[in-house]
Design a protein around this motif. Structure first.
Motif, short mmCIF file in Angstrom:
data_model
loop_
_atom_site.label_atom_id
_atom_site.label_comp_id
_atom_site.label_asym_id
_atom_site.label_seq_id
_atom_site.Cartn_x
_atom_site.Cartn_y
_atom_site.Cartn_z
N ARG A 34 -21.51 18.55 -4.98
CA ARG A 34 -20.09 18.52 -4.61
C ARG A 34 -19.90 17.22 -3.85
N THR A 35 -19.05 16.37 -4.36
CA THR A 35 -18.81 15.06 -3.77
C THR A 35 -17.41 15.04 -3.18
N HIS A 36 -17.34 14.97 -1.85
CA HIS A 36 -16.06 14.92 -1.16
C HIS A 36 -15.72 13.45 -0.89
N ILE A 37 -14.54 13.03 -1.35
CA ILE A 37 -14.10 11.64 -1.28
C ILE A 37 -12.81 11.59 -0.48
N ARG A 38 -12.76 10.69 0.49
CA ARG A 38 -11.56 10.54 1.32
C ARG A 38 -11.18 9.06 1.38
N TYR A 39 -9.94 8.77 1.02
CA TYR A 39 -9.38 7.43 1.11
C TYR A 39 -8.30 7.42 2.18
N ARG A 40 -8.28 6.36 2.99
CA ARG A 40 -7.20 6.15 3.95
C ARG A 40 -6.72 4.71 3.73
N TYR A 41 -5.48 4.58 3.25
CA TYR A 41 -4.85 3.28 2.96
C TYR A 41 -3.87 2.95 4.07
N THR A 42 -3.91 1.74 4.58
CA THR A 42 -2.98 1.29 5.61
C THR A 42 -2.36 -0.03 5.18
N GLY A 43 -1.04 -0.10 5.18
CA GLY A 43 -0.34 -1.34 4.85
C GLY A 43 -0.51 -2.35 5.97
N LEU A 44 -0.73 -3.60 5.62
CA LEU A 44 -0.87 -4.68 6.59
C LEU A 44 0.37 -5.56 6.66
N SER A 45 1.34 -5.25 5.83
CA SER A 45 2.57 -6.05 5.75
C SER A 45 3.63 -5.20 5.05
N PRO A 46 4.88 -5.64 5.08
CA PRO A 46 5.89 -4.91 4.31
C PRO A 46 5.51 -4.80 2.83
N GLU A 47 4.94 -5.85 2.28
CA GLU A 47 4.49 -5.85 0.88
C GLU A 47 3.40 -4.78 0.69
N GLY A 48 2.46 -4.70 1.62
CA GLY A 48 1.41 -3.69 1.55
C GLY A 48 1.96 -2.28 1.66
N ASN A 49 2.93 -2.09 2.56
CA ASN A 49 3.58 -0.79 2.68
C ASN A 49 4.25 -0.38 1.36
N ARG A 50 4.92 -1.33 0.72
CA ARG A 50 5.56 -1.03 -0.56
C ARG A 50 4.52 -0.63 -1.60
N GLU A 51 3.38 -1.32 -1.58
CA GLU A 51 2.32 -1.00 -2.54
C GLU A 51 1.79 0.41 -2.32
N ILE A 52 1.42 0.74 -1.09
CA ILE A 52 0.81 2.06 -0.88
C ILE A 52 1.81 3.20 -1.05
N ALA A 53 3.10 2.89 -1.02
CA ALA A 53 4.11 3.92 -1.28
C ALA A 53 3.94 4.49 -2.69
N HIS A 54 3.33 3.71 -3.59
CA HIS A 54 3.10 4.16 -4.97
C HIS A 54 1.81 4.96 -5.10
N TYR A 55 1.03 5.04 -4.04
CA TYR A 55 -0.25 5.76 -4.08
C TYR A 55 0.00 7.25 -3.82
N ASP A 56 0.71 7.89 -4.70
CA ASP A 56 1.05 9.29 -4.52
C ASP A 56 -0.07 10.20 -5.05
N GLU A 57 0.12 11.51 -4.92
CA GLU A 57 -0.90 12.48 -5.34
C GLU A 57 -1.23 12.35 -6.82
N LYS A 58 -0.24 12.16 -7.65
CA LYS A 58 -0.47 12.05 -9.10
C LYS A 58 -1.34 10.83 -9.40
N TRP A 59 -1.02 9.69 -8.81
CA TRP A 59 -1.81 8.47 -8.99
C TRP A 59 -3.24 8.69 -8.52
N PHE A 60 -3.39 9.29 -7.33
CA PHE A 60 -4.72 9.48 -6.76
C PHE A 60 -5.54 10.45 -7.60
N GLU A 61 -4.95 11.55 -8.02
CA GLU A 61 -5.67 12.52 -8.84
C GLU A 61 -6.15 11.87 -10.14
N SER A 62 -5.33 11.05 -10.76
CA SER A 62 -5.72 10.36 -11.99
C SER A 62 -6.91 9.43 -11.72
N LYS A 63 -6.85 8.70 -10.62
CA LYS A 63 -7.94 7.79 -10.23
C LYS A 63 -9.24 8.58 -10.03
#
Length: 179
Positions: A130-159
């Motif tokens: 059983r492999t437990h994987i945890r990602y924590r993404y933090t935006g470093l700029s407004p551009e980064g915040n916009r990017e991680i806004a797309h990292y939703d559950e559906k995107w993550f589950e697919s990844k």
């Protein structure tokens, strides 16, 4: 400009940005014991099972993953970059305990995102892991915040499903998927 005015302006600039943070977790099952799975969680060994994986090893005493190992990848590890192409993403192994089957990484997409990845393996039924994987993404700029806004559950589950499919194929066959 008087010195006091410069200090105020600097405070205004540094407090104007507020970082966004997104956390996702996923547990996958791998068809092999942790002793077989754990060594594959390494920049060198990842090339054995992940199609398209590219890295440049910057520092490692052992030549593989270890505490303090530093490497780069040519593009950010996110699967959807929305038109952004960084020159390199820099990674460091921030936790490494093979006896506990635990490893963690941090990587930086300069000026955009910092990501922390932690992985904990545990024995499961019939010699599986059983492999437990945890990602924590933090935006470093407004551009980064916009990017991680797309990292939703559906995107993550697919990844994560892709990760599970590719590593499990390798564990079952000894070959990279699609090879």
């Amino acid at each position: 400009m008087p010195l006091g005015a410069r200090v105020f302006l600097l405070e205004e600039i540094t407090t104007a940005f507020k970082a966004d943070r997104i956390v996702h977790e996923f547990t996958q099952t791998n068809p092999a014991a942790p002793e077989k799975v754990f060594p594959l969680l390494c920049p060198v060994r990842e090339g054995d099972w992940l199609p398209g994986w590219q890295y440049r090893l910057i520092y490692s005493d052992s030549g593989v993953a270890e505490l303090g190992c530093v490497f780069t990848t040519p593009t950010p590890p996110a699967s959807d970059l929305h038109g952004h192409a960084a020159a390199e993403t820099t990674w460091i192994v921030t936790d490494y305990d093979p006896s506990a089957f635990r490893i963690a990484f941090a990587w930086i997409d300069p000026g955009r995102i910092i990501t922390e990845l932690s992985i904990q393996l545990a024995s499961s039924d019939a010699g599986a892991t059983r492999t437990h994987i945890r990602y924590r993404y933090t935006g470093l700029s407004p551009e980064g915040n916009r990017e991680i806004a797309h990292y939703d559950e559906k995107w993550f589950e697919s990844k994560m499903r892709n990760w599970q499919t590719t590593i499990n194929h390798y564990l079952r066959t000894g070959e990279k998927i699609g090879a």
